[in-house]
Design a protein around this motif. Structure first.
Motif, mmCIF file in Angstrom:
data_model
loop_
_atom_site.group_PDB
_atom_site.id
_atom_site.type_symbol
_atom_site.label_atom_id
_atom_site.label_comp_id
_atom_site.label_asym_id
_atom_site.label_seq_id
_atom_site.Cartn_x
_atom_site.Cartn_y
_atom_site.Cartn_z
ATOM 1 N N GLU A 136 0.874 -1.180 0.000
ATOM 2 C CA GLU A 136 0.000 0.000 0.000
ATOM 3 C C GLU A 136 0.904 1.220 0.000
ATOM 4 O O GLU A 136 2.116 1.094 0.232
ATOM 5 C CB GLU A 136 -0.893 -0.013 1.252
ATOM 6 N N THR A 148 0.609 4.262 1.861
ATOM 7 C CA THR A 148 0.707 5.180 3.002
ATOM 8 C C THR A 148 2.042 5.098 3.764
ATOM 9 O O THR A 148 2.702 6.116 3.963
ATOM 10 C CB THR A 148 -0.462 4.917 3.978
ATOM 11 N N ARG A 184 0.206 -7.520 -3.065
ATOM 12 C CA ARG A 184 -0.307 -8.271 -1.905
ATOM 13 C C ARG A 184 -0.510 -9.712 -2.328
ATOM 14 O O ARG A 184 -1.115 -9.969 -3.378
ATOM 15 C CB ARG A 184 -1.650 -7.705 -1.422
ATOM 16 N N GLU A 228 -2.626 -12.020 -2.073
ATOM 17 C CA GLU A 228 -3.997 -12.394 -1.711
ATOM 18 C C GLU A 228 -4.515 -13.381 -2.738
ATOM 19 O O GLU A 228 -3.970 -13.481 -3.838
ATOM 20 C CB GLU A 228 -4.892 -11.158 -1.754
ATOM 21 N N GLY A 270 -11.610 -8.157 -9.340
ATOM 22 C CA GLY A 270 -11.294 -6.931 -8.603
ATOM 23 C C GLY A 270 -10.222 -7.097 -7.539
ATOM 24 O O GLY A 270 -9.997 -6.187 -6.737
ATOM 25 N N TYR A 320 -6.197 -8.415 -7.195
ATOM 26 C CA TYR A 320 -4.992 -8.879 -7.883
ATOM 27 C C TYR A 320 -3.831 -8.907 -6.902
ATOM 28 O O TYR A 320 -3.907 -8.381 -5.804
ATOM 29 C CB TYR A 320 -4.654 -7.919 -9.034
ATOM 30 N N GLN A 350 -3.010 1.855 -7.254
ATOM 31 C CA GLN A 350 -3.820 2.747 -6.411
ATOM 32 C C GLN A 350 -3.420 4.191 -6.698
ATOM 33 O O GLN A 350 -2.285 4.462 -7.073
ATOM 34 C CB GLN A 350 -3.500 2.524 -4.933
ATOM 35 N N GLU A 398 -2.339 11.628 1.158
ATOM 36 C CA GLU A 398 -2.039 11.667 2.601
ATOM 37 C C GLU A 398 -1.946 13.133 3.004
ATOM 38 O O GLU A 398 -1.272 13.921 2.332
ATOM 39 C CB GLU A 398 -0.710 10.959 2.939
ATOM 40 N N ARG A 430 -11.965 -1.543 8.690
ATOM 41 C CA ARG A 430 -10.815 -1.437 7.773
ATOM 42 C C ARG A 430 -9.718 -2.429 8.168
ATOM 43 O O ARG A 430 -9.582 -2.832 9.304
ATOM 44 C CB ARG A 430 -10.253 -0.018 7.727
ATOM 45 N N TYR A 472 -2.904 0.710 11.134
ATOM 46 C CA TYR A 472 -2.532 2.017 11.680
ATOM 47 C C TYR A 472 -3.708 2.945 11.971
ATOM 48 O O TYR A 472 -3.530 4.040 12.462
ATOM 49 C CB TYR A 472 -1.546 2.736 10.751
ATOM 50 N N TYR A 473 -4.935 2.510 11.640
ATOM 51 C CA TYR A 473 -6.044 3.445 11.796
ATOM 52 C C TYR A 473 -6.428 3.686 13.247
ATOM 53 O O TYR A 473 -6.419 2.792 14.073
ATOM 54 C CB TYR A 473 -7.288 2.942 11.069
ATOM 55 N N ALA A 529 -15.349 -2.429 -2.625
ATOM 56 C CA ALA A 529 -14.795 -1.149 -2.164
ATOM 57 C C ALA A 529 -13.964 -0.536 -3.281
ATOM 58 O O ALA A 529 -12.974 -1.109 -3.719
ATOM 59 C CB ALA A 529 -13.937 -1.356 -0.926
ATOM 60 N N LEU A 530 -14.404 0.639 -3.747
ATOM 61 C CA LEU A 530 -13.602 1.337 -4.758
ATOM 62 C C LEU A 530 -12.397 1.996 -4.087
ATOM 63 O O LEU A 530 -11.369 2.226 -4.712
ATOM 64 C CB LEU A 530 -14.450 2.404 -5.442
ATOM 65 N N GLY A 531 -12.555 2.293 -2.822
ATOM 66 C CA GLY A 531 -11.450 2.912 -2.108
ATOM 67 C C GLY A 531 -11.774 3.041 -0.639
ATOM 68 O O GLY A 531 -12.910 2.794 -0.223
ATOM 69 N N GLY A 548 -5.757 9.906 5.257
ATOM 70 C CA GLY A 548 -5.550 9.645 3.832
ATOM 71 C C GLY A 548 -6.535 8.640 3.300
ATOM 72 O O GLY A 548 -7.382 8.121 4.032
HETATM 73 P P1 HAM Z 1 -7.002 -0.482 1.293
HETATM 74 O O1 HAM Z 1 -8.423 -0.475 1.703
HETATM 75 O O2 HAM Z 1 -6.180 -1.654 1.665
HETATM 76 O O3 HAM Z 1 -6.381 0.836 1.883
HETATM 77 O O4 HAM Z 1 -6.933 -0.280 -0.271
HETATM 78 C C1 HAM Z 1 -7.579 0.801 -0.908
HETATM 79 C C2 HAM Z 1 -8.219 0.336 -2.197
HETATM 80 O O5 HAM Z 1 -7.252 -0.330 -3.016
HETATM 81 C C3 HAM Z 1 -9.305 -0.714 -2.011
HETATM 82 O O6 HAM Z 1 -10.528 -0.118 -1.677
HETATM 83 C C4 HAM Z 1 -9.349 -1.348 -3.383
HETATM 84 O O7 HAM Z 1 -10.078 -0.534 -4.285
HETATM 85 C C5 HAM Z 1 -7.882 -1.334 -3.780
HETATM 86 N N1 HAM Z 1 -7.275 -2.652 -3.500
HETATM 87 C C6 HAM Z 1 -6.790 -3.110 -2.330
HETATM 88 N N2 HAM Z 1 -6.303 -4.355 -2.470
HETATM 89 C C7 HAM Z 1 -6.468 -4.697 -3.765
HETATM 90 C C8 HAM Z 1 -6.155 -5.858 -4.546
HETATM 91 N N3 HAM Z 1 -5.539 -6.905 -4.031
HETATM 92 N N4 HAM Z 1 -6.495 -5.842 -5.868
HETATM 93 C C9 HAM Z 1 -7.111 -4.759 -6.420
HETATM 94 N N5 HAM Z 1 -7.411 -3.641 -5.728
HETATM 95 C C10 HAM Z 1 -7.098 -3.606 -4.429
HETATM 96 C C11 HAM Z 1 -5.090 1.211 1.699
HETATM 97 O O8 HAM Z 1 -4.321 0.688 0.913
HETATM 98 C C12 HAM Z 1 -4.686 2.406 2.543
HETATM 99 N N6 HAM Z 1 -3.270 2.676 2.299
HETATM 100 C C13 HAM Z 1 -5.551 3.603 2.259
HETATM 101 C C14 HAM Z 1 -5.140 4.766 3.073
HETATM 102 C C15 HAM Z 1 -4.394 5.819 2.685
HETATM 103 N N7 HAM Z 1 -5.437 4.949 4.350
HETATM 104 C C16 HAM Z 1 -4.889 6.076 4.774
HETATM 105 N N8 HAM Z 1 -4.219 6.590 3.775
#
Ligand code: HAM
Length: 417
Positions: A78, A80, A109, A111, A116, A118, A123, A127, A254, A258-259, A278-280, A301
């Motif tokens: 990620e 952040t 990751r 996973e 949706g 991968y 992303q 922040e 979430r 760190y939240y 989740a789009l984000g 962020g």
């Molecule tokens: P996250 O919820 O892990 O947050 O990821 C944010 C978005 O990235 C997800 O809602 C999804 O759209 C996309 N995403 C996550 N994992 C995958 C995956 N394996 N394949 C495709 N899309 C994916 C974060 O990453 C935090 N860093 C957000 C943040 C920023 N919080 C504070 N600052």
């Protein structure tokens, strides 16, 4: 040879969507005066594996390896943590100053791949460090919302919650353990494990039997201080003033470690989207900056998944109007005139005309047919005569008229038309 599981190629026929989306992101960020930051795709292992409350990602999902000198390295899962590491290392945090940065990039990751989801995904995120205020939280959420809605994507909703401070979460976790322990046998294997590592994560389990038990579980809101409750209310009040559709979701916790305090997710219920809806998402982190060597300073962020944004656009039939519209095609009669045609092509290109030049040695008739099919309005036709007289034939492919134009007048003629 095949691609690695969970990765994908962006092929030429779909690359325009990606370029369009990235341009859109840069434009929205520029509008909000947020500065671009780019950090490495890999970091030292410790940047992502900090000693903290247990988090699923920290435990098992990262790509970790040792480099040739034996240092432990992690591919970023990620954006952040790497961005905050950079902000701290480069001393960008100044007193009484709000720092706003954004990024676009690949993350990794390990996973289980599905629609949706991968192992390499992209992303964009923001922040903001330096202030803790409901207006700022609402502003961040509204930018995330705008980024999605201004693409034309409909059926989206912001889910929001307040995780409170660590005392509130500690009490709440104990309450959850007390509630779930007698029901342990009915929990999924993952949730059984989480009961002792991070019971909050049981709340966002997607397993229906877990979800049924979660319905009766204690709610986090009851453990929040009055200040935290009114902070959330204020953020929600501002969101409603902005006409941003939101829901207070008591079970939104979430997945990252760190939240603290405000967390949110932007979800979609577009048909055919799949379970990864989740789009984000994002939220506040009160201790990440200090954990990475900086001062005690709160940040907030979010990140949006670009594959999911494109999937939403495609499912809703949103067109990307970013295909190249050629002004003129250059057609040559034979190999000798091709060299002269090429010179004209470079000349027009330098003068910002969108020119199509056929590098193949196709017959003139085929070149003409292609230009008409591609709906290019003009063709510059070059044969022996034109080479000798330093001129060109310009054919209007719509009206079927044709004129001879001297080399020095071509630009003027095209610009006029
Ligand atoms: P996250 O919820 O892990 O947050 O990821 C944010 C978005 O990235 C997800 O809602 C999804 O759209 C996309 N995403 C996550 N994992 C995958 C995956 N394996 N394949 C495709 N899309 C994916 C974060 O990453 C935090 N860093 C957000 C943040 C920023 N919080 C504070 N600052």
């Amino acid at each position: 040879m095949q691609k690695v599981k969970g990765t994908y190629d962006v092929l030429p026929q779909e690359s325009n969507q990606w370029l369009f989306l990235e341009k859109h992101i840069h434009e929205v960020m520029k509008k909000h005066h947020i500065s671009y930051i780019r950090t490495p795709i890999f970091e030292y292992y410790e940047v992502f594996h900090r000693h903290n409350e247990a988090s699923d990602m920290v435990i098992k999902e990262t790509y970790d390896f040792e480099d040739r000198s034996g240092r432990k390295i992690t591919l970023r899962p990620e954006g952040t943590a790497g961005v905050i590491r950079s902000i701290v290392e480069n001393k960008l945090i100044l007193p009484n100053h709000i720092l706003k940065t954004y990024y676009i990039g690949a993350n990794y990751r390990y996973e289980r791949p599905q629609k949706g989801r991968y192992r390499e995904f992209f992303q964009t995120g923001i922040e903001i460090i330096g202030e803790k205020d409901p207006i700022l939280d609402a502003e961040l959420i509204s930018i995330a919302y705008e980024m999605i809605a201004s693409l034309g994507i409909k059926d989206i909703v912001v889910k929001i919650n307040n995780l409170g401070n660590s005392d509130a979460r500690k009490q709440y976790k104990e309450a959850l353990q007390l509630y779930f322990e007698p029901l342990k046998d009915q929990l999924s294997e993952d949730s059984k494990h989480r009961l002792y590592t991070n019971p909050l994560r049981i709340l966002d389990s997607k397993v229906p039997s877990d979800q049924a038990l979660v319905k009766q579980a204690p709610i986090l809101n009851d453990y929040l201080s009055e200040t935290d409750q009114s902070y959330l209310n204020e953020v929600m009040h501002i969101l409603s003033q902005q006409q941003i559709p939101f829901q207070h979701d008591h079970n939104l916790v979430r997945g990252l470690d760190y939240y603290s305090h405000i967390v949110f997710e932007i979800q979609t219920n577009i048909e055919g989207f799949g379970s990864q809806n989740a789009l984000g998402g994002g939220g506040r982190y009160d201790h990440l900056v200090s954990e990475l060597g900086g001062p005690e300073m709160s940040g907030i962020g979010f990140a949006l998944g670009l594959e999911r944004l494109l999937l939403a656009c495609n499912l809703q039939g949103i067109q990307f109007h970013d295909d190249i519209q050629y002004d003129v095609a250059i057609l040559h009669m034979d190999n000798h005139s091709k060299k002269y045609a090429y010179q004209i092509y470079k000349y027009l290109q330098q003068h910002k005309i969108e020119v199509n030049f056929d590098f193949s040695n196709k017959a003139f008739k085929t070149q003409l047919k292609n230009a008409i099919q591609t709906r290019i309005p003009f063709a510059i036709i070059i044969g022996e005569d034109e080479v000798h007289s330093n001129s060109v034939q310009i054919k209007d492919l719509i009206n079927q008229t044709q004129v001879k134009v001297n080399f020095k007048d071509i630009l003027n003629y095209i610009n006029k038309r």
